[in-house]
Design an enzyme around this catalytic site. Structure first.
Site, mmCIF file in Angstrom:
data_model
loop_
_atom_site.group_PDB
_atom_site.id
_atom_site.type_symbol
_atom_site.label_atom_id
_atom_site.label_comp_id
_atom_site.label_asym_id
_atom_site.label_seq_id
_atom_site.Cartn_x
_atom_site.Cartn_y
_atom_site.Cartn_z
ATOM 1 N N CYS A 232 88.206 48.479 42.872
ATOM 2 C CA CYS A 232 87.366 47.399 43.394
ATOM 3 C C CYS A 232 85.897 47.739 43.170
ATOM 4 C CB CYS A 232 87.643 47.208 44.883
ATOM 5 S SG CYS A 232 87.093 48.593 45.903
ATOM 6 N N CYS B 262 84.658 51.012 44.843
ATOM 7 C CA CYS B 262 85.096 52.243 44.181
ATOM 8 C C CYS B 262 84.407 52.425 42.828
ATOM 9 C CB CYS B 262 86.616 52.234 44.022
ATOM 10 S SG CYS B 262 87.495 52.336 45.600
ATOM 11 N N GLU C 88 90.708 56.137 45.521
ATOM 12 C CA GLU C 88 89.676 56.644 44.615
ATOM 13 C C GLU C 88 88.571 57.377 45.370
ATOM 14 O OE1 GLU C 88 90.959 53.527 44.880
ATOM 15 O OE2 GLU C 88 90.325 52.328 43.173
ATOM 16 N N HIS D 107 89.771 54.244 50.406
ATOM 17 C CA HIS D 107 90.614 53.917 49.262
ATOM 18 C C HIS D 107 90.999 55.215 48.551
ATOM 19 C CE1 HIS D 107 89.348 49.418 48.725
ATOM 20 N NE2 HIS D 107 89.640 49.726 49.967
#
Length: 352
Positions: free
Chosen positions: A85, A88, A57, A55
């Site tokens: 999410c 993360c 992040e 992701h």
């Protein structure tokens, strides 16, 4: 050194999100600041890397830790275009971030208040400040346009195949080198009469500069992949169609189906449908048609015709060039266009 404001930081994250979009990933971007100075950035790359943890992040956190030489990111702030999410958020808490700022809320998986709020859990031993809604509309719009295109592509992919045409099996396009972009399909242009046309449409829709890249008589949009990557990284919009009979577009079985005038009509209708304006039209040197013809037919749509010399493909690239044409039936357009271009050159020569 001047510090970066929240709005400026989110704009940087949006730029990363657009890069993810151009690569066919869900368009989420993130940046990390230390004392108001940018130290790291990241974009979604799960498809590209086949890594469920890739992701935006996570990638930005990894880059920040490398930059600082420590996995503890005390005093750092992370800006991300979409509410993070649970995975993360967990990484952010382990990194001891001082502050997290996100743009659009995520009602399906958001773990900063939408579905659950892990940052507010009193049992955790670290407190990270959280703020949402910075440039929320712009961040949400980027995601909405992405998923609208995906839905349209899904509907187009289910379009029936005309009896007088062939469609290259999708497996032929697997593992292409440097061609990661999501396909676009259209079949409702009047000239297409139900045939399915494939094209790439990359970069911001409102870019200051738009390019229309036309492939050569024995190639397809893959031919421009290196140029496309450079243009998209520079913030331009790039549209690269496969002519009917080429690439991922449908392939009529008979050579007699193809005329230069008909292909010209399809391209003009595509330009109109996408509402392209002041376009830089790029063609390879071995494709003298239809550049000037298109510009003359729609002068208000095109700004300049540019010719490029492309390097011949190496052995690996040659396999990708040939991917759309597994047998003689799929190569009808290559034979037809070769004859048509020779005839057009002879006609022009005789008229001089």
């Amino acid at each position: 050194m001047p510090t970066i404001s929240d709005t400026q930081a989110m704009q940087l994250a949006l730029a990363q999100g657009r890069l993810a979009d151009a690569a066919g990933e869900v368009p989420v971007g993130a940046v990390v600041l230390k004392d108001g100075v940018l130290i790291a950035s990241g974009r979604n790359a799960s498809i590209e890397t086949q890594d469920p943890s890739a992701h935006a992040e996570i990638i930005a956190l990894r880059a920040a830790a490398q930059a600082l030489g420590s996995y503890r990111l005390q005093g750092c702030e992370l800006f991300v275009t979409l509410e993070p999410c649970a995975m993360c958020v967990g990484a952010m808490l382990h990194a001891r971030l001082q502050r997290v700022v996100f743009g659009a809320a995520d009602p399906k998986t958001g773990a900063a208040g939408s579905v659950l709020d892990l940052f507010a859990n009193p049992l955790l031993n670290h407190r990270t400040q959280v703020q949402g809604g910075v440039l929320a509309g712009e961040c949400a719009g980027l995601l909405q346009r992405f998923f609208q295109r995906k839905r349209a592509q899904s509907q187009s992919c289910s379009s029936p195949l005309r009896e007088d045409a062939l469609r290259t099996p999708q497996v032929r396009f697997c593992e292409l080198v440097d061609y990661p972009w999501a396909p676009h399909y259209i079949s409702d242009l009047p000239a297409l009469a139900g045939l399915r046309l494939h094209y790439l449409d990359l970069g911001p829709q409102d870019a200051a500069q738009t390019w229309l890249c036309l492939h050569g008589p024995t190639a397809w949009s893959y031919q421009h992949r290196k140029k496309i990557a450079v243009l998209v990284a520079a913030g331009h919009r790039v549209v690269a169609p496969d002519l009917i009979g080429f690439g991922k577009s449908d392939k009529p079985k008979k050579e007699s189906f193809h005329t230069l005038q008909w292909h010209q009509q399809v391209l003009l209708q595509l330009v109109e449908r996408l509402d392209l304006d002041r376009v830089l039209l790029l063609r390879p040197r071995d494709m003298p048609w239809p550049g000037q013809v298109l510009m003359s037919a729609a002068p208000g749509r095109f700004a300049e015709l540019m010719v490029t010399d492309l390097e011949p493909p190496n052995e690996l690239e040659q396999a990708a060039y040939e991917a759309p044409f597994p047998d003689r039936g799929h190569r009808a357009a290559l034979r037809a266009l070769d004859v048509l271009l020779v005839s057009a050159r002879e006609a022009k020569s005789n008229s001089l």
